[in-house]
Every structure is written in structure tokens, then in C-alpha cells.
Design an enzyme around this catalytic site. Structure first.
Site, mmCIF file in Angstrom:
data_model
loop_
_atom_site.group_PDB
_atom_site.id
_atom_site.type_symbol
_atom_site.label_atom_id
_atom_site.label_comp_id
_atom_site.label_asym_id
_atom_site.label_seq_id
_atom_site.Cartn_x
_atom_site.Cartn_y
_atom_site.Cartn_z
ATOM 1 C CG LEU A 157 33.279 32.899 36.799
ATOM 2 C CD1 LEU A 157 34.776 32.468 36.702
ATOM 3 C CD2 LEU A 157 32.766 33.301 35.264
ATOM 4 C CD GLU A 187 35.471 41.403 25.948
ATOM 5 O OE1 GLU A 187 35.922 40.401 26.450
ATOM 6 O OE2 GLU A 187 34.111 41.821 25.594
ATOM 7 C CG ASP A 199 33.279 34.832 25.112
ATOM 8 O OD1 ASP A 199 32.941 34.866 23.931
ATOM 9 O OD2 ASP A 199 34.421 35.494 25.719
ATOM 10 C CG ASP A 211 37.692 67.053 58.098
ATOM 11 O OD1 ASP A 211 37.341 65.936 57.649
ATOM 12 O OD2 ASP A 211 38.576 67.800 57.565
#
Lengths: 432, 432, 432
Positions: A258, A157, A51, A387
Site C-alpha cells: 500500500l 474475493e 476501491d 539429493d
């Protein structure tokens, strides 16, 4: 051949366009990124042949990746995973991506020694992931590499890809694939929003908390690393940091960057702070108290406190309570919390380890402070039981620090400046 | 025979009782619903032969569906998907549902031409979905229809059904089923709450954000459409609209409607507004600013602003800041957001398309306004980068509009009145 | 042999260390827990031979479980499910857990009659669950028990285990396992946080809403019972109750208890309150109104109301509205909600049942009250429609109560004291 898929954590996933149109040197951005060092250099650098690069420039982009890696890859302190083109719905795009992988990984081209893997965007169901894996395997055979030696990362996506993550654990290790090569699961919220067809009134991206949970869980179950998608508003540094804090509570410790400025933020944010701080819940808004000579002062108008001799009047957002000292301390304990520093965490771990070695299974870690509201000082003190399980869960930021310390010697100076040499040394060795 | 499973979006799922006891015309409600047109007519009309109709009236209800569809179906502008009876735990109920399907779809009865599919409630695991699919297939064969021509929608009202959605993508296309017929995934929160055994103090329904995410994701992965369940409080129009806004951020663009009034709201809500607006975050409460002569005015008391000559004092919920003009503008930018109108979105898309055609990959979309708080005016301006991915994600409401425009000519007049002829025309053609 | 896996609900999961180092009676805590009765006794008691007990003491712990169950098990009112050691990554640990199970369940040792099952921590994928199931089956065969008679519960404390839950429904009933023995799905957030590698600034545990949803859904789909993990801050009773309310809205009705005090809270919280109450949303903070002579009074400063003769001025957090009486009532209805008492719920159910028996499918349930704000009294009244589905969903707390009433006769006196004999009697029989 040296391979370096040894990172347990990835804080930063930094993308760079591979070829700019109309520039004299179309690889300008790649060259600049390859020179980054220290906190500006990401854990994973992603020359982005998808892209971020115009479709018409992608063949040139693949060549630029080769040239820059061959030239400057040896000195780059992070891993390098170029993003190639891919789409679950387009065989043409997948074929193009395959050809770019084949070329970038060709040892004769000189980039291979500094290439750690590839990032595959727009994957669909698990069978689509297998198609990509098969191309990795073919590339490895063509170029005499060991099967699985090139890491594969994917961008989540689509709803289909979100569903595929839960199958990864079952599919890895089957004889017909090499999915053990899986490395990063990276959310890509812009295209995911499109795939899910979500709408918001302002056009801003939805938060997608369930997606981020599922990505983090998928990574946990399959031994991968979860990374959040890009944060578009580059100027909004606070928002970027808030997003990281939210992600970290989901176990998603990495994020896309970016710009080198975002890389600095994202390399720093998941590490514990250099200084501890007290937070106050001021009628629903969390405020960091200001330290003045060892006293933690609230300077806002949402909470007021008056000392009336034998009792106190505390008002939170207009609601008044009259309290004696014990009740006041109790109330303030409920409104405050402490953010421990790196030093504090190392101290607590060492304290617990000493107790454990002496045969004690649980200890109380105490935090005390003097607060000041409207000139009235109040001492508070709170215990937390530690703990083995608390110790193990609290250890995550330290394990992250140690992974950084081991793999990023170029950041040692920055870390020493941030924390002091002494704290860095103790943090690097505690718990081992 | 004409089939119409061509919708890409469904805004409204409107249920109507099929047979009322003690009325002269037991099909009264069906007849009334069949006459709806324009914004009052739903995208999907569901004559409800299950929960909305008394058990004793369901045979009569099936006959009423046939009669009303045969009589008025030709004129009805939306799709018609009756809900029949079904239950994962009751073979008797499933058999009854099968018989009703067989009858309603019988071409000799005259309803088939206006029948688009059936809605199956109370499904369980994926094998239960396959039982329903098998009945559809038998009905299709008995009546000479093509396999898969009747759409199947399901109500998700059990944990088992929620889990089944993730399998749909894998099961579709197998030779032993026709699950490609799947159309809507509809959440049914009342029965889901019962199945999950959830309790709230007031008896109100939980929000179930994870269920809605999973339904939306399941729809995305399997090419179906996600629809939210009924909103019981019919008088609470604001609440219904807020629920839709929340759903849309999850990619769930459809919702159940119980009245024609709810249908109007739900047909309108997912479309962009006719007029843009500015929102202000007033100390945690989002307020729409009032436009007065091109200035956007805040009239509340949660934020105050005074101009002190060379600096400003801004108070948000009691917390004061003294700021110079730049810092004030920055602060206000952080508190405001813009809700673009249909016109604004079309403008931005056209602007990006023109830039893209001219070879530019990303442009800045600017929004400016004059705000007024306590009589003090301040000019603000904000940029947002648009690249191909932003464009694609921002396009969803327009794609929805175009789907409505294509399939619902009966709403053209309403849309023109809402937006103006010109905006409708540009919105109908942008991006194609 | 009597087995008692008949509970439909489990409110409380109470763990006790099995062997303390350096104490004269290492079984001291077990002995004390075995004596608990009434509201202090949990629905499920878990002698904890894993994290609560030091590794070096676990063989002695297994023996202590045997001794205490043989001695006091007959009188213990809840079920008994010891937690043994297990780890998805350690065959040694799994082998040790198997040996402890074999020994504790040996009928010759005298504990078996009061043993209901075992809790398996740290499970991984579904195949790891099957390994544990296989050990149960072997134990059952060795000791002449029916296959599946010992219940298996698991702690969900890894991403892999979270993913496994969705498979349970598909795997149960296969001939090669006895997973029908599955009983509780218990979240273990401390180790889950470690496994997911999550970080929070203060070191506190994340909320993990998606995990809790998925556990509740997994339980719903597979006929198991969902239980939330431990709440560490034992002194924070309000926080513990808030967590339970949040869990209940997810259908997770059980929770871990670390002390008898927490057991009392967790046994009580999911049951409806003895007295109804009105809540007011005071500018984002929910406040319970104080009843004074039948009037519900708001005493805070966040909302103010003045009666100005023919109209009212209502100010919420600084935002003023001038309203006539109808508009005021409308506004207040939007800000208030009613929490029904046990008595109220039983009333509504009986009212609906009577209407249904008389042939009416839906009725309106009305709630009215007089509110007082700043001395101004306002009458409000609100309706809610109840149909069969509302009735079924509203019934959950009553079904829970009836399950408690049937299986916990030791709590009858406490319940009668809490609600009155009459209400208990009606609640025990309504809906059957």
C-alpha cells in the site's frame, strides 16, 4: 509492439489511487508512483481505478492513467496493470470496466506501449472470468493487438472465485477463450471476509489459510502467480514480514503493498538474507541468537544452563533436565535451527553440483556453531542430506533472485549493496 | 400456503428425538421442544427421525412429527426441518426416507403448514443429492405444492459430500433438478471422522478446519447457510463458545445444539457483546482485563510492570525489557486488542456513514483506554482506518442481528434486556 | 493368478533403490529388503526405480526388480508395487516407464506372480493419470491379465495432481478407462514444495496441512488409501511419530518409510498402545503422567498444587487459583485427557455392544484416576457418551488392527508380545 509478460515471479503488487478529489492535480499520486525506482518500485504497479478511487472520479482516473503512462511509462521499471471496475453481480459495472479498458488500451492515446494488462476485481465463477476475457479479446481486436497479449489478473474475493481457480487449468486452451492471458491470482481478504460473512471478536481479518493455499495451488496448476492481499496496518512492519514468511511456506511469494515503504519490505523479504542466523526455540518462543565474536549467544531468561563439571543442568521454562555433554548437544540440536544466507545457499548448490558432476547423488551439508547460554559454551553440528530433489526444492529462492536480477536492472545496485557484488554474481549464475 | 425460507442467517440447529421407546408419550421430547420460546427456541428446529431415534421407532417418529406439528406448529417461532433417514449406500434407507417425507408433507395430515423442509443425512456425491431433490419434487407434485417450496438441507459427513459442495453452484438452475431448494450445509463430524477413518489418541474428534472452511465456502458460493456439527460435551460451555468463535472466523455462523441450554449459547454467541472489553496477550495466553472505575486492570502474574521514574521495566514471561513511555505504549498496543460492543459497532457505522455522506471515503476509528499492570497506569490509544470495504465487512454481525430481529419477534424482549431498548433500536435500523 | 489388492489399510510404504552404481551386486539393497519379515516388513514395498536410483542405472534396476521378485517374492509378506519413471511434462520419461512396466510384468520373466501393481510419480491432471492407466491396460492385454488387475498408485507432487484427486470419483467407472485400479494416493512433499515454489527460512519442508487433508479426502471419496510422504530426518524418531499422529487426525493412516527402523515405527504407531496413559496440559505443553503404584504423578514445575486444609491453591504457569475440592477436580478434568489402550477400546466396544443388544442406544464410558501433583492426591473421573455413531468412529483403530491381523500373519508373534495373546484375540474378533 513489445510485450513483457515474462516474469516468473512477482514480489510486489502496489496500488495507487488514480484520481483524487479536490486536489489541483488529481493524478498526483499516480505521478509520484510512476517516479519510483529501485527497491521502492514494485514488480507490478496497479493504478487502482476501483476501491482506492471514489466512484465519481473513475472516468477522470482512467484518463489520468492514460496521461501518466504516456508521459512517464517508458521509464517505469516494473510492469503496469491498472485495476478497472468489475462486479460479478453488476452488468453496469462490467460495462463501465470494459469502456475504461477500451480507452486505456487505445494506441492513439499513447499509453499502450507501457501497458501490460488489467486487473479484474470481484470476479465470480469461471464463466464470469470468461466474460472479462472476452472483453480483453474485443479490446485487442479493436486496437490491432494479438489475442492474449494483454495479461489478465483477478482479485479472489468471493467463495465462487475461490472455487473457480481449480477450473482454470481445464478451461485454458479451449478454442472459445483466451484464458492463457491469465497472470496473477490475488487474494482480497477484506471483501472475501464480507462475502464469506465471517466475524471476529475484534473486527480483525481472519487469517484464511485455506484460501491462501488454494490460491497458491491454483496458480501452480495453471501457470499463474499467487499474490496475497493488502496488509492494512502500515506501521506494523514486523507483522507484514511475518505474513510474508507464512505466505512463502504456502508458495505464495507475492504480496500487495500500500506504500513505497511496504514495497521495499516486500521486494526484499522473499530473497534470502545477507547473513545467516541461528534460531533457538525458547520454550515455545523463537529467538534469534546474537553473534558475539563468532559465538551465538542466548540472552533471555526462558532457558538456563549450568555446567556442573561432569554434567549440565538445562532448564526450559521451569522444566529441569540433568544431561551429559552428548545428551545436551542432542537437546540443543532439537531446539535450534539455522537460517542460511544467500551465500550459504549458493555454496550448498555449488557443492551439490560439483558432487553430482562427479557422479555422487547425495551429499551431507553440515552446519556448525558454538552456542552460549548463561556463559556456558556448547559446540553443535548438524547434517542435512541433499539429493537432486532437495537441490531442486532449495533452489526456489535462487530462481526468484535470478528472475529479479534479469528483469529489474534498476535494483542491481541495491542488491550489490545488500549482498556484495561477488555474492550477487555467483547467485545470478549458479544452477544454470 | 405460507412458506418461510426467508432467513439469511441461521444461528441454531436443534435436534430432538422423534419417538422414545418405553415412554408413555413417545413424543414427549418433541412436545417439550415445540413449546420453546425466546432465546431457548432455535432458528431451525430439527425433529430427528435419524440417529437420535432408534431404528425401530422411526415410523412412529414420523407420525409424532405430524401430530406435534399439527398441534403446536403454529406457535413455534423458528423454522421446522425434520431430519429423515437417508444413506448414499442404501436404496432401502432412501426409500424409507422418501415414504416418511411423503407422509409428513401430506396436507391431509395437518403438519404441512408448519413444515419448512427436510434435512437429508449421509449424502454422497452430487448425483446422490439429486436423488433426494427428485423425491422432494415428487412429494411437492403429489401434494400440490410449488416445485422447490420445500427446503432441502444436507449433513456433510463423507469425503464425497465434501467434494459435492463445490459443484452445487454449477448444478443449481439446471432444468432437470430443483436444487435451488438447498438451504443448510451442516457438518456432521462424528460420521465424517468415521468416513475419513481418522484416529486421535484420546478418541476425541479432530478439529477438521479444512472441512469447515470448505462448507462455509460452499455455502457462500451457492447461497446456502453453513452450520457446524454437534458439540458433544454438553457441560463444557466455554469449549462450545470457543468453537463458535473459531467457526465465525470461517464464516460458519450456525451450529448444532443438543439442549435448550446450548440453544441459548448459540443464539447469543454470534451477536456482538453488550459491553466492550480489552484483551491482553499475557505471554501467549489471551486474558480479558477487568474494568475497575474505567481502568482496565491485569491481575495475573505472567506480565509485570514497574515504573522506575524515567523508564519502565516490562517483563513478559520472564523476558525483561527496559522502555521509555513511548516504547512501553507501543509494546502494550502490540499486546492488547479491543472487542467492540454492539453499541461500539453501531457508533462506528454511523460515524462512517456520516463521513461518507459528507464525501469522505475513509475515517479513523479510535479506541483509547487506561491500562493498569502491577499498579502502574498507562494510557493507550489506537486507530483503525475504515473505508467502504471495512464498513461492509464489519457490518456482518449487524446484518445478522437485523435478520434475527426481523424473523424472531419472540426474542425482542431478551435482546432489549441484553443491550437496552435504545441500542436494539439503533442496531435494527443502522445501514439501511 | 493370485492377486492380492485386498488391503483396506496400508501403514507403511517402504522404498528401496533398485540398482546401486559401483557395487558388485547392484541389487544388494533389493535383496536385503526382500528378506524383511514381521514389524520390519512394510505393508507395501516399493522397489524404487525413480528418484532413489540413478538415471543411468534404471534399466538395470528394472531387471533387478524382476530377478529379486522371481527369486524371493514368494516369501515376502507385504505387497510389492515398484515405482517406475513418469513425468507429466516428459513423453520420453513416460515411454521409458511404459517399457519398464511391460518388462517387469512379463510372465515369462517370473516376477509377475509377486507383483501387485506400480507406483506412478510426478502425475499431473487427471488426463495424465489416464495415460498411465492406459499403459497398465495395454500391459495387462499383452500379458493376458485381467483388466484392472494391476494396482496403480500415484505420487501427488504437483498442484495439478492435488486438483486431480477430487475428480477421481467421477472418472472411475467410465468405459474408456480402468481407473478402478487406483490404490494409493501418496503425498510427495519435497517435489510438491518445488512445484508450489514454497520457501521457508531454514529450508525445511512446509507442513502442507491442506494437501494432506485433500489427499485423505480424495482417498475417502474414491475408495483409495492415503499415504504421507517421506520423513527425511531418520534420527528424529519422535518427530516421525508426531507426524503420524497428526496425519491420523486427518484420516491419513499410512506413511512413507526410508529405513527398516522407520518401518517398525510406522507399522506400530497407528495401532492403539498396549497401555493406557493420562496426559496433562502443563501450561500449554502436553505431558504424560508417570504411573506409580496406580497413581498418576506429575513431576514437572509448570503446575503446582498445595492443599491448605479446606481449599487448594493451583498454579498453572504462574497464574494462581484458590479452589475448593469440586472446583479443583473440575479444573483438573479440563487439563487432563486419557489415551485408551487397545484393551480399553475393546472393553468399551464390548460394553456398548452388550448394551445395544439389550436395547440401549447410548451408554456412558467412565475413566477414573488418582492424580498426584506436588504430593497432593486428587481423584478425578470423567464420562463420555457412546452411541452408535461414537462406536463406529471409535472402531477405526480396531478395524485397522483386524486388517493387519488378517493380512500379516508374519506379525502375529510381535502383536502377541506387544499386547498379550488374550488382547490380540479379543481385538481380532470384536465388532464382527
Amino acid at each position: 509492439m513489445e510485450r513483457r509478460h515474462t516474469r516468473k515471479f512477482v514480489r510486489t503488487f502496489f496500488t495507487t489511487p488514480t484520481a483524487l478529489e479536490g486536489e489541483e492535480d488529481s493524478a498526483k499520486m499516480l505521478n509520484r508512483a510512476a517516479d519510483l525506482r529501485g527497491m521502492e518500485a514494485p514488480d507490478v504497479w496497479v493504478p487502482d481505478n476501483e476501491d482506492a478511487t471514489a466512484p465519481s472520479m473513475r472516468d477522470e482516473g482512467a484518463q489520468n492513467i492514460i496521461d501518466v503512462l504516456a508521459d512517464k511509462g517508458d521509464g517505469f521499471p516494473g510492469e503496469v496493470h491498472p485495476r478497472i471496475v468489475w462486479h460479478r453481480d453488476s452488468p453496469t459495472t462490467r460495462h463501465q470496466g470494459f469502456k475504461h479498458m477500451l480507452e486505456i488500451a487505445d494506441p492513439d492515446n499513447g499509453a499502450l506501449d507501457n501497458l501490460d494488462g488489467f486487473v479484474i476485481p470481484e470476479v465470480g465463477g469461471i464463466d464470469d472470468w470468461k466474460k472479462a476475457d472476452e472483453f480483453f479479446t474485443i479490446v485487442e481486436h479493436e486496437h490491432g493487438l494479438e489475442e492474449g497479449s494483454l495479461a489478465m489478473s483477478v482479485i479472489i474475493e468471493s467463495g465462487a472465485a475461490e472455487l473457480a481457480m481449480r477450473k482454470l487449468r481445464d478451461e485454458m486452451g479451449k478454442p472459445d477463450n483466451n484464458l492463457e492471458r491469465m497472470f496473477l491470482l490475488v487474494d482480497g481478504e477484506v471483501d472475501y471476509t464480507k462475502d464469506m460473512r465471517a466475524i471476529t471478536p475484534t473486527g480483525g481479518l481472519p487469517e484464511w489459510p485455506e484460501l491462501r493455499h488454494n490460491t497458491s495451488r491454483g496458480a501452480s496448476a495453471a501457470g499463474c502467480i499467487a499474490v496475497d492481499g493488502p496488509y492494512d496496518d502500515i506501521r506494523d512492519v514486523d507483522g507484514y514480514n511475518e505474513r510474508m514468511t507464512d505466505n512463502q511456506a504456502k508458495g505464495m511469494l507475492g504480496i500487495w503493498s500500500l506504500t513505497p515503504g511496504q514495497v521495499v519490505e516486500a521486494n526484499t523479504n522473499p530473497l534470502p538474507p545477507a547473513t545467516g542466523s541461528w534460531l533457538l526455540d525458547a520454550d515455545g518462543r523463537e529467538v534469534e541468537l546474537t553473534e558475539e565474536d563468532g559465538v551465538f549467544v542466548y540472552n533471555g531468561d526462558r532457558i538456563s544452563l549450568t555446567d556442573e563439571g561432569d554434567e549440565y543442568v538445562l532448564a526450559v521454562g521451569g522444566d529441569e533436565q540433568t544431561l551429559d555433554e552428548d545428551a545436551l548437544v542432542d537437546e540443543l540440536l532439537g531446539l535450534t535451527s539455522y537460517v542460511p544466507s544467500m551465500d550459504d545457499i549458493v555454496d550448498s548448490m555449488e557443492e551439490f553440483e560439483a558432487a553430482r558432476d562427479a557422479g555422487t547423488g547425495a551429499i551431507a551439508i553440515t552446519r556448525s556453531a558454538t552456542l552460549e547460554i548463561d556463559g556456558v559454551e556448547v559446540d553443535i553440528s548438524t547434517d542435512r542430506m541433499w539429493d537432486e530433489a532437495t537441490y531442486q526444492a532449495a533452489k526456489t529462492p535462487i530462481t526468484l533472485f535470478q528472475d529479479v536480477y534479469e528483469h529489474r536492472p534498476d535494483q542491481h545496485d541495491d542488491l550489490a549493496e545488500l549482498y556484495s557484488e561477488d555474492v550477487v554474481e555467483r547467485a545470478a549464475s549458479v544452477g544454470n
